[in-house]
Design a protein around this motif. Structure first.
Motif, PDB file in Angstrom:
ATOM      1  N   HIS A   1       0.841  -1.216   0.000  1.00 34.45           N
ATOM      2  CA  HIS A   1       0.000   0.000   0.000  1.00 34.45           C
ATOM      3  C   HIS A   1       0.864   1.249   0.000  1.00 34.45           C
ATOM      4  CE1 HIS A   1      -3.200   2.777   0.536  1.00 34.45           C
ATOM      5  NE2 HIS A   1      -2.817   3.154   1.731  1.00 34.45           N
TER       6      HIS A   1
ATOM      7  N   HIS B   1       1.243   5.482  -1.989  1.00 33.52           N
ATOM      8  CA  HIS B   1       0.820   6.546  -2.901  1.00 33.52           C
ATOM      9  C   HIS B   1       2.137   7.214  -3.305  1.00 33.52           C
ATOM     10  CE1 HIS B   1      -3.049   5.799  -0.985  1.00 33.52           C
ATOM     11  NE2 HIS B   1      -2.482   6.042   0.167  1.00 33.52           N
TER      12      HIS B   1
ATOM     13  N   HIS C   1      -9.224   2.273   1.095  1.00 37.83           N
ATOM     14  CA  HIS C   1      -8.849   2.481   2.496  1.00 37.83           C
ATOM     15  C   HIS C   1     -10.083   2.104   3.324  1.00 37.83           C
ATOM     16  CE1 HIS C   1      -6.135   5.507   0.563  1.00 37.83           C
ATOM     17  NE2 HIS C   1      -5.299   5.104   1.502  1.00 37.83           N
TER      18      HIS C   1
ATOM     19  N   HIS D   1      -5.431  -0.909   5.765  1.00 36.88           N
ATOM     20  CA  HIS D   1      -5.446  -0.516   7.188  1.00 36.88           C
ATOM     21  C   HIS D   1      -6.209  -1.488   8.097  1.00 36.88           C
ATOM     22  CE1 HIS D   1      -3.242   3.007   6.174  1.00 36.88           C
ATOM     23  NE2 HIS D   1      -4.168   3.416   5.337  1.00 36.88           N
TER      24      HIS D   1
ATOM     25  N   ASP E   1       2.229   2.957   3.111  1.00 38.35           N
ATOM     26  CA  ASP E   1       1.331   4.071   2.842  1.00 38.35           C
ATOM     27  C   ASP E   1       2.185   5.167   2.178  1.00 38.35           C
ATOM     28  OD1 ASP E   1      -1.066   5.425   2.701  1.00 38.35           O
ATOM     29  OD2 ASP E   1      -1.517   5.290   4.834  1.00 38.35           O
TER      30      ASP E   1
HETATM   31 ZN   LIG Z   1      -3.219   5.206   1.990  1.00 34.83          ZN
END
Ligand SMILES: [Zn+2]
Length: 442
Positions: free
Chosen positions: A71, A73, A219, A256, A307
């Motif tokens: 995960h 970005h 998410h 998450h 993340d």
């Molecule tokens: Zn995220």
């Protein structure tokens, strides 16, 4: 018998194969032909059976499968350190969203290039990404030589690139077509979260994922305030909404899962959906602690992710593995929780399942040659009783000395072979002024 020819042989003092037996090979070597591993074994045996065009001897080192970040970005590297010490919702609405509303395609590409460089230098070879303008993220991933699942994110409110979610459907299909048949890049349908979309939109996007045969990531249940928000808006908890709209499926990937009930975990298990655990981001945003061992004990596949770099604040999977191991031990007051092997499994084998790549995650003949080496000739990695222990508890991304993805050497001894890091670094410094300007004008 004449030795067979291969393209590359990589040698090191230890190989953590991550095969079914979790075999450790001392004084090992991996033979690579094209983008596949053709053989793995003791250096003396490989030397008898294979002749390579190139041999890389990593010396005192641990060789292991390329790490898989479930995960992230990637373009958010540009926002690294712009806003710290804030709760998730305030951080998102008062900092990330105002900055992101001014993003251009060029900035997204720059952030992606920076993130890809950081990742290959710290041993990551594959990622599950979600952001805006994933077409240029894909360009950066492709040129760096990594692997990825890319998802064009959308919300119920206008983003800089979509007036409404429906506009995203075309972009998702275009992205899918752009990378159709690509050996290293796949795409996914990517609604941001339950509280930033609406259930009908989510159901429609799942229909698109089914039609195109894509994974569907979101998410979900990241924090208690998020749960409160969905209870206030929809009268239900996030995972409950996903279940009631038929969105818990085998193709579902949940990021998450911090604020979840035991019943919700059982729904996720029944559905065949998988989760990504992001311990550092959850800690930094004060979101709470994912009851990871409950997922693992239930037999749910759990990948590991950093993340984005704005809530971590790095993309270092070695650092993340250490946190994942430590966090559950402290949380449960149980030093046996999440042992080193289980954590390495998350970042390799489970990551491969999470991304839907069947031929990565372990070092075996016939698997793709996604291989990293960690330099053990360092003070903080001496002496060696158990190389796995050092990988999880003592090493960091800066100890990576070799990254090979799909048979191609992309990082070696501090040098990037596919990326112009000087230009990227210079341009990234310039982005600071732009981001601060966005916050001034919010
Ligand atoms: Zn995220």
């Amino acid at each position: 018998m004449q030795p067979d020819k291969c393209d590359l042989i990589i040698k090191g003092s230890y190989i953590l194969t991550q095969n079914e037996e979790r075999e450790l090979i001392e004084d090992g070597a991996v033979a690579v032909s094209g983008n596949y591993i053709s053989a793995i074994g003791k250096q003396v045996d490989i030397a008898k059976e294979w002749i390579a065009d190139e041999t890389i001897d990593c010396g005192k080192s641990v060789i292991l499968p390329g790490l898989i970040n479930s995960h992230t970005h990637v373009p958010m590297t540009l926002m690294r350190g712009v806003a710290d010490d804030l709760p998730l919702l305030e951080w998102l609405h008062n900092y990330m969203f105002p900055i992101e509303s001014g993003l251009t395609k060029d900035l997204v590409e720059l952030g992606a290039r920076l993130g890809c460089a950081e990742m290959v230098a710290s041993g990551t070879t594959a990622i599950f990404d979600g952001y805006m303008h994933e077409d240029v993220v894909g360009k950066a991933v492709d040129e760096t030589g990594m692997k990825a699942v890319l998802g064009e994110g959308f919300f119920k409110f206008p983003s800089p690139f979509f007036k409404k979610a429906q506009d995203a459907w075309d972009a998702i299909e275009a992205l899918h077509e752009q990378f159709a048949g690509h050996e290293r890049i796949k795409t996914a349908v990517t609604p941001h979260a339950v509280f930033t979309t609406d259930p009908d939109q989510l159901a429609e996007s799942m229909g698109l994922a089914e039609r195109l045969g894509l994974l569907w990531q979101i998410h979900a249940a990241e924090s208690v305030p998020e749960t409160k928000l969905t209870l206030d808006t929809f009268g239900k908890r996030p995972i409950q909404i996903l279940k009631e709209y038929g969105l818990l499926r085998e193709r579902t990937r949940l990021h998450h899962c911090v604020d979840v009930t035991d019943e919700e975990i059982s729904w996720i298990k029944e559905s065949g959906a998988m989760i990504a655990h992001n311990p550092q981001s959850n800690l930094k945003l004060g979101s709470g602690i994912c009851p990871l061992t409950k997922f693992v004990e239930a037999g749910i596949t759990a990948g590991l992710g950093t993340d984005g770099a704005a809530s971590n604040n790095n993309l270092d999977m070695l650092d993340e593995m250490r946190t994942a191991a430590m966090l559950q031990k402290g949380f449960l007051q149980d030093p046996e929780a999440m042992p080193a092997q289980a954590v390495l499994d998350m970042a390799t084998l489970s990551g491969a399942e999470f991304l839907g790549f069947e031929d990565i995650g372990s070092l075996k003949a016939g698997m793709k040659a996604d291989i990293i080496a960690l330099d053990m000739d360092k003070m903080h990695l001496k002496p060696v009783y158990n190389p796995l222990s050092h990988v999880i508890y003592s090493a960091g991304g800066q100890d990576i000395c070799l990254t090979v993805c799909d048979g191609e050497v992309i990082f070696r001894d501090g040098h990037f072979l596919t990326v112009d890091v000087e230009t990227i670094s210079r341009e990234a410094e310039k982005a600071v002024e732009w981001a601060l300007q966005r916050l001034e004008n919010r």
